[in-house]
Design a protein around this motif. Structure first.
Motif, mmCIF file in Angstrom:
data_model
loop_
_atom_site.group_PDB
_atom_site.id
_atom_site.type_symbol
_atom_site.label_atom_id
_atom_site.label_comp_id
_atom_site.label_asym_id
_atom_site.label_seq_id
_atom_site.Cartn_x
_atom_site.Cartn_y
_atom_site.Cartn_z
ATOM 1 N N ASP A 284 -15.273 26.287 -10.729
ATOM 2 C CA ASP A 284 -16.533 26.444 -10.018
ATOM 3 C C ASP A 284 -17.365 25.181 -10.154
ATOM 4 N N ALA A 285 -17.153 24.480 -11.277
ATOM 5 C CA ALA A 285 -17.973 23.307 -11.573
ATOM 6 C C ALA A 285 -17.101 22.199 -12.150
ATOM 7 N N LEU A 286 -17.489 20.966 -11.850
ATOM 8 C CA LEU A 286 -16.812 19.785 -12.396
ATOM 9 C C LEU A 286 -17.824 18.959 -13.173
ATOM 10 N N VAL A 287 -17.360 18.355 -14.266
ATOM 11 C CA VAL A 287 -18.152 17.345 -14.964
ATOM 12 C C VAL A 287 -17.346 16.054 -14.900
ATOM 13 N N LEU A 288 -17.955 15.009 -14.342
ATOM 14 C CA LEU A 288 -17.243 13.743 -14.186
ATOM 15 C C LEU A 288 -17.475 12.866 -15.409
ATOM 16 N N CYS A 289 -16.377 12.425 -16.036
ATOM 17 C CA CYS A 289 -16.448 11.573 -17.225
ATOM 18 C C CYS A 289 -16.166 10.128 -16.835
ATOM 19 N N HIS A 290 -16.888 9.204 -17.467
ATOM 20 C CA HIS A 290 -16.834 7.810 -17.023
ATOM 21 C C HIS A 290 -17.197 6.888 -18.180
ATOM 22 N N ASP A 291 -16.583 5.706 -18.175
ATOM 23 C CA ASP A 291 -16.914 4.662 -19.155
ATOM 24 C C ASP A 291 -17.355 3.423 -18.389
ATOM 25 N N PRO A 292 -18.649 3.085 -18.449
ATOM 26 C CA PRO A 292 -19.146 1.969 -17.629
ATOM 27 C C PRO A 292 -18.559 0.620 -18.020
ATOM 28 N N ALA A 293 -17.927 0.534 -19.193
ATOM 29 C CA ALA A 293 -17.348 -0.755 -19.599
ATOM 30 C C ALA A 293 -16.014 -1.018 -18.907
ATOM 31 N N ARG A 294 -15.443 0.000 -18.328
ATOM 32 C CA ARG A 294 -14.116 -0.164 -17.731
ATOM 33 C C ARG A 294 -14.230 -0.595 -16.277
ATOM 34 N N GLN A 295 -13.587 -1.686 -15.932
ATOM 35 C CA GLN A 295 -13.611 -2.180 -14.554
ATOM 36 C C GLN A 295 -12.393 -1.692 -13.779
ATOM 37 N N THR A 296 -11.267 -1.577 -14.483
ATOM 38 C CA THR A 296 -10.026 -1.148 -13.822
ATOM 39 C C THR A 296 -9.384 -0.053 -14.671
ATOM 40 N N ILE A 297 -8.483 0.685 -14.048
ATOM 41 C CA ILE A 297 -7.746 1.731 -14.746
ATOM 42 C C ILE A 297 -7.031 1.092 -15.942
ATOM 43 N N GLU A 298 -7.141 1.710 -17.117
ATOM 44 C CA GLU A 298 -6.603 1.117 -18.338
ATOM 45 C C GLU A 298 -5.092 0.897 -18.210
ATOM 46 N N GLY A 299 -4.670 -0.358 -18.389
ATOM 47 C CA GLY A 299 -3.256 -0.689 -18.279
ATOM 48 C C GLY A 299 -2.800 -0.960 -16.854
ATOM 49 N N TYR A 300 -3.694 -0.839 -15.879
ATOM 50 C CA TYR A 300 -3.352 -1.049 -14.462
ATOM 51 C C TYR A 300 -4.396 -1.967 -13.838
ATOM 52 N N PRO A 301 -4.308 -3.266 -14.159
ATOM 53 C CA PRO A 301 -5.377 -4.197 -13.776
ATOM 54 C C PRO A 301 -5.616 -4.273 -12.263
ATOM 55 N N GLY A 302 -4.645 -3.903 -11.442
ATOM 56 C CA GLY A 302 -4.847 -3.961 -9.997
ATOM 57 C C GLY A 302 -5.588 -2.759 -9.430
ATOM 58 N N TYR A 303 -5.928 -1.816 -10.264
ATOM 59 C CA TYR A 303 -6.522 -0.563 -9.780
ATOM 60 C C TYR A 303 -7.963 -0.419 -10.251
ATOM 61 N N PRO A 304 -8.931 -0.670 -9.360
ATOM 62 C CA PRO A 304 -10.338 -0.608 -9.759
ATOM 63 C C PRO A 304 -10.791 0.822 -10.052
ATOM 64 N N ILE A 305 -11.716 0.970 -10.989
ATOM 65 C CA ILE A 305 -12.403 2.241 -11.222
ATOM 66 C C ILE A 305 -13.262 2.528 -9.985
ATOM 67 N N PRO A 306 -13.202 3.747 -9.455
ATOM 68 C CA PRO A 306 -13.973 4.017 -8.229
ATOM 69 C C PRO A 306 -15.462 4.115 -8.517
ATOM 70 N N ASP A 307 -16.238 3.903 -7.483
ATOM 71 C CA ASP A 307 -17.662 4.221 -7.485
ATOM 72 C C ASP A 307 -17.854 5.694 -7.851
ATOM 73 N N LEU A 308 -18.905 6.011 -8.604
ATOM 74 C CA LEU A 308 -19.072 7.389 -9.094
ATOM 75 C C LEU A 308 -19.280 8.396 -7.958
ATOM 76 N N GLN A 309 -20.034 8.028 -6.925
ATOM 77 C CA GLN A 309 -20.243 8.983 -5.831
ATOM 78 C C GLN A 309 -18.927 9.224 -5.088
ATOM 79 N N VAL A 310 -18.140 8.175 -4.931
ATOM 80 C CA VAL A 310 -16.819 8.337 -4.295
ATOM 81 C C VAL A 310 -15.952 9.262 -5.143
ATOM 82 N N ALA A 311 -15.982 9.051 -6.459
ATOM 83 C CA ALA A 311 -15.178 9.895 -7.350
ATOM 84 C C ALA A 311 -15.604 11.360 -7.231
ATOM 85 N N ILE A 312 -16.910 11.607 -7.251
ATOM 86 C CA ILE A 312 -17.403 12.988 -7.112
ATOM 87 C C ILE A 312 -16.906 13.580 -5.794
#
Lengths: 335, 335
Positions: A243-271
């Protein structure tokens, strides 16, 4: 579904790095009531600050399981740990392990378990077969933690949220989907070890029908933006029917850990993407808050970051380690 | 990754319904060059119209495997089939089965395989371990069939498209992700039998780096709109990194088969969601055509439906059974 026997004796092997004993510290912190003590080999230099108990002493005090609370180098149990584990089995304790290698690969342990009737439980593996998902709507309320990446606080947030809900008087159950979570809860499924066809079905079984006001707080896995694990995330999301989601995020991370070609999405896009995907099995799903791992930020930076996010997203923004998750629990109970 | 030994002898058991021999008919039609003949028990009333060969005769003519080409009732091999399967193993043929029950559950078969060195191969299961997906872009071109539901022509479309590409002079390989597909191709992975953490990784291994002009035509599985299997679909999509998608659809279906509460999505919505999801690992992914299972439509209805869809979606619209998939192959090669 794993069902573990509490209380636990935590085994530390011959650990010399605190970081290798992450599982043991997590158990000490999150299920203190169910931990009787710790045990280790003479070479160990890390302690949890708990009473030292041999497997025999722990069994006498009512322990149900010895939990291997350290990461073994290379994922395999060292030969010189086996005598202690065998002694625990002989004392009637189950052995619970989250290592890659299976306990049943050691004939000594298999024989000792047969002698005493104790069990060898590998929480990283899943030998149970599950039905395919049914898509049937279940009674009760569910909240799932999701993330912009792996390993940024989804388990911690879910544990904190279950506690906060209980503190505010709600009935709430933490539902574990990863090995450490299963050890803490004493039950659950390592969802990423389930055969892919049955992930949604396993998630359905993990949070069955419940009372109308009851909240299952489900530990999320992976991320929809992860090139290796998004399928696990989606199956868990669909089977959980949150019924509900809580989005977890680390602002220090620019890319997916171990996958430098994959950017962390914008939070609104992720939601938007999580809500869009979740609507398949629960059209009413909504995001109720953001949980930030802000360990990279100073207090001043955190305050500025959190208030900027709050006004941007119009949602509660918390760090479980910095003030707790009460704001999200309140939002859940008000809705 | 399963690697099967061709050519095949197709075993029909004592089948009396054509629909129970779907696998055998599929193999006869799609890998005719690799099928030497058929064999069945006296009670069978269905024939493929192929030369009748005993396992011994087939082995003498160079067969590599006996393929169980019928669905056994309840998914388990009947006891009275075992003598024929044992004879095949003794003649040196591998046994290939897509049943739920494993061949290795029958001690008679295990012993016969040990005697002759032949193999027992359960294409529905996957005992191989795969690495996690890497997300690394691979060379060569890939097209993946996706669907608005399960079981509406993704395998058939992929097989037809690989043939059409070859006919138009392109290098193309069909990549199998389901049990019948694996039998037809002689290799592949039953992707829904892979542990969920490794689905994207298995898909990466299935279509490795290739020559720039080469097309892998990858058999899709499940559907993003399926409450049980969307996670499998997403992992396969991410690991495949397709440059192109072909959307498969059956206009007679109103809801997901077996899930009456789950409507089939609008085609443009389906295209948008698959492209959105596919962009994670291949930002250039596009939908190049629609493959319709139009068996419910008359010729007049099909013509009207197809031309309406063509103008609506501005894409080639084909039915592999009604005029073939050349239009999509052409679109792939022109782009």
């Amino acid at each position: 579904m794993h069902q573990l026997r509490k209380p636990y004796l935590l085994f530390l092997g011959d650990v010399t790095l605190k970081s290798d004993a992450k599982t043991a510290f997590g158990l000490r912190d999150w299920c203190a009531d169910a931990v009787l003590g710790e045990w280790s080999l003479p070479a160990a230099t890390v302690s949890l600050g708990l009473p030292r108990l041999s497997p025999q002493q722990a069994a006498q005090q009512g322990a149900g399981s010895l939990v291997v609370g350290v990461a073994a180098v290379g994922g395999a149990l060292p030969e010189h740990w086996l005598a202690e584990l065998e002694a625990a089995l002989d004392a009637g304790l189950d052995i619970v392990s989250g290592q890659h290698s299976r306990l049943s690969a050691f004939p000594r342990l298999v024989q000792a378990a047969q002698r005493s009737g104790a069990r060898l439980i590998d929480v990283r593996h899943s030998d149970q077969t599950f039905p395919a998902g049914s898509g049937r709507k279940r009674s009760g309320q569910r909240v799932l933690t999701v993330g912009t990446d792996c390993a940024l606080g989804k388990k911690y947030t879910a544990l904190a949220l279950a506690q906060a809900l209980q503190k505010q008087g709600a009935a709430a159950t933490f539902r574990a989907t990863g090995q450490t979570g299963v050890m803490i809860a004493g039950e659950g499924v390592a969802i990423d070890a389930v055969i892919s066809d049955f992930v949604a079905g396993a998630a359905e079984q993990l949070s069955p029908d419940n009372a109308p006001g009851h909240w299952d707080v489900i530990e999320g896995q992976g991320a929809l933006f992860h090139p290796a694990y998004a399928g696990v995330t989606l199956g868990l999301l669909h089977g959980s029917q949150p019924d509900a989601l809580v989005l977890c995020h680390d602002p220090a991370r620019q890319t997916i850990e171990g996958y430098p070609g994959y950017p962390i999405p914008d939070l609104q896009v992720a939601i938007d993407r999580y809500v869009e995907a979740g609507r398949l099995t629960n059209p009413a799903v909504r995001c109720v808050g953001i949980s930030i791992n802000s360990s990279s930020l100073s207090d001043v930076e955190w305050d500025a970051y959190a208030s900027r996010l709050r006004s941007q997203l119009q949602l509660p923004v918390v760090d479980p380690m910095r003030g707790g998750v009460d704001a999200i629990a309140k939002a859940l109970l008000q809705a």
